[in-house]
Design an enzyme around this catalytic site. Structure first.
Site, short mmCIF file in Angstrom:
data_model
loop_
_atom_site.label_atom_id
_atom_site.label_comp_id
_atom_site.label_asym_id
_atom_site.label_seq_id
_atom_site.Cartn_x
_atom_site.Cartn_y
_atom_site.Cartn_z
N SER A 178 0.82 -1.22 0.00
CA SER A 178 0.00 0.00 0.00
C SER A 178 0.85 1.27 0.00
O SER A 178 0.76 2.10 0.91
CB SER A 178 -0.96 -0.03 1.18
N ARG A 193 6.77 6.66 -4.71
CA ARG A 193 7.50 7.19 -3.55
C ARG A 193 7.14 6.37 -2.33
O ARG A 193 6.02 5.86 -2.22
CB ARG A 193 7.17 8.67 -3.31
N ASP A 231 -4.49 -1.99 -0.24
CA ASP A 231 -5.37 -2.56 0.78
C ASP A 231 -6.85 -2.18 0.60
O ASP A 231 -7.74 -2.96 0.93
CB ASP A 231 -4.90 -2.20 2.19
#
Length: 504
Positions: A178, A193, A231
């Site tokens: 995630s 990132r 998720d």
């Protein structure tokens, strides 16, 4: 004499220093406190600031719906509407053993999920704690650690024998990762990132699925990485597997996000990929969308009812201007909004005169859990609130002040829930779910633990849609990063075995 936060008055000394003073007569037994009338007057002001009218909510829903459309039409929008390459709903009849790996902010979780069909499953799981060093160490080393934990888990839980792993058999694995990734297919993900305190070098800009496959090969594991998922997407699929009326998944916790199932023909920005169904046509293909809707109304701030306290929260955050919707809703920020209001009243000489309030001056010292406790205090004297202020902040309170704090917590918590219902309503609007109704799988600490939050979301939906709003019902979601990840691995395997796997 102007009011001072550390006393009821101050004087400037010849040296230029400020001396705070609180004057008391000897027969004065108690510290000066705000009266019930004063607190009621202030509460009226905050009621007008934090209350969302049904009309205002409908305006937000309209703007939100347009923003969702924009994210589907064009890449690189503020609400990015990320295609997940999870195609269609589970049938509920998916069966077999599947592994799930969840790389969270604190733990690595490994699960063996046995899908039994008819919406039933069994799950065995183990958690492995991540050290701060591992989060900052080389990226490949991090994935090697993941593979090492998988190896231990497989050896412990999956031996050879009846019903167990047979020689030459490989287990499909769904990997919940995630962190923001750009995906071109379901078993690929280029890390944009790191977030959540991770900083592992040599990872950003690379395909983390490929890096993980290298680690699996290094440890010679009989495991095939089938799907890389978010998720929220996992929550959508797991909740639908158990309750087929589920059409939307939302998470209201430290952050906030949503996922839902969109028609591929309704995603113009991926039209060039030519994703077709079994018959070679585009019309019936659906794909889960990870909205990343916490960014709604960022930068421009045109639609959300931000107060000056919200502006301060935003300006002092690590990413000013960003995640505007999240900053009004998520559990990370609600306590800070309340603290800023209290500090303003201290500055105005309304609260805690003559008491030392320095402990309250520390940003984020007032946890959102305190708001939950304030709202759920069952005692007439509000003893729980006495406990919070004496134990954590060494401050005395009167009943009038405690009633004010509870009312203020309620206003901030209610606004968060009503704004949450605006996001849900935007997806319901866009997909035309209102008439037939649908279930919304909801997860996160705010939804699960904050008193009255689900009821206020339902109240908000009825204020937006009228009586038909009762057709939209939220329920506690299934475990997305474990069960959902495994179901997506199962769905992907079925598609691949049938030759329907979208290599795009």
């Amino acid at each position: 004499m102007p009011a001072s936060r550390r006393g009821s008055g101050s004087v400037i000394l010849p040296t230029g220093q400020t001396l705070a003073i609180h004057t008391r007569t000897q027969d004065e037994e108690d510290l000066p406190h705000a009266t019930k009338r004063t607190m009621a007057d202030h509460l009226r002001k905050y009621e007008s600031l934090f209350t969302l009218t049904p009309q205002r909510m409908r305006m937000i829903v309209e703007a939100f719906t347009e923003t969702l459309e924009l994210g589907l039409n064009k890449p690189n929008q503020i609400v990015p509407m990320i295609p997940t390459y999870v195609f269609g709903w589970p049938t509920g009849e998916e069966t077999g053993d599947f592994l799930a790996l969840d790389l969270g902010g604190t733990n690595l979780r490994v699960c063996l999920v046995t899908l039994q069909g008819a919406g039933k499953f069994e799950i065995t799981q183990t958690k492995y704690r991540l050290t701060e060093e591992q989060k900052q160490d080389d990226g490949q080393k991090l994935f090697d650690f993941c593979a090492e934990c998988l190896k231990t888990f497989v050896e412990t839980n999956i031996g050879e024998g009846p019903g167990m792993l047979k020689a030459g058999q490989t287990l499909p694995l769904g990997f919940t990762f995630s962190y923001p990734c750009s995906q071109e297919r379901i078993d690929h993900g280029e890390l944009i990132r790191w977030t959540k305190g991770f900083g592992a070098p040599n990872t950003e800009g690379r395909d983390v699925a490929e890096m993980f496959k290298q680690s699996l090969a290094k440890y010679n594991l009989p495991i095939h990485l089938t799907a890389l998922i978010n998720d929220t997407t996992g929550t959508l699929i797991a909740s639908h597997y158990v309750n087929p009326r589920t059409k939307i998944a939302v998470i209201f916790g430290t952050g906030c996000n949503a996922a839902y199932m969109e028609h591929v023909k309704g995603i113009p920005k991926i039209a060039h990929l030519g994703i077709l169904d079994e018959c070679g046509e585009e019309k019936d293909v659906d794909m889960a969308i990870n909205c990343e809707w916490g960014a709604f109304d960022s930068f421009e701030h045109e639609h959300l009812p931000r107060t000056k306290y919200d502006a301060i929260v935003d300006e002092t955050s690590n990413k000013p201007g960003e995640q505007a919707f999240e900053k009004l809703i998520s559990g990370r920020y609600l306590g800070e909004i309340l603290r800023l209001v209290i500090c303003e009243l201290i500055d105005e000489g309304v609260l805690f005169l003559g008491q030392n309030t320095y402990k309250l001056e520390k940003p984020y010292c007032l946890d959102t859990a305190f708001l939950s406790l304030m709202e759920s205090d069952p005692t007439d004297e509000l003893l729980m609130i006495i406990g919070i202020f004496t134990h954590f902040f060494a401050l005395e309170t009167t009943l009038a002040e405690r009633q004010f704090f509870r009312a203020l917590a309620k206003l901030i918590g209610r606004r968060a829930a009503r704004l949450s219902s605006c996001g849900i309503a935007a997806i319901v609007n866009k997909m035309g779910y209102l008439e037939e109704g649908c279930s919304v799988g909801a997860d996160g600490s705010l939804y699960n633990k904050y008193p009255g939050f689900p009821d206020r979301v339902h109240e908000g939906l009825q204020d937006i849609f009228g009586d038909k709003g009762r057709n939209i019902v939220t329920h506690h979601a299934e475990d997305g990063s474990g069960v959902g990840s495994a179901i997506i691995a199962a769905m992907t395997k079925i598609r691949k075995d049938a030759g329907l796997y979208a290599h795009v």
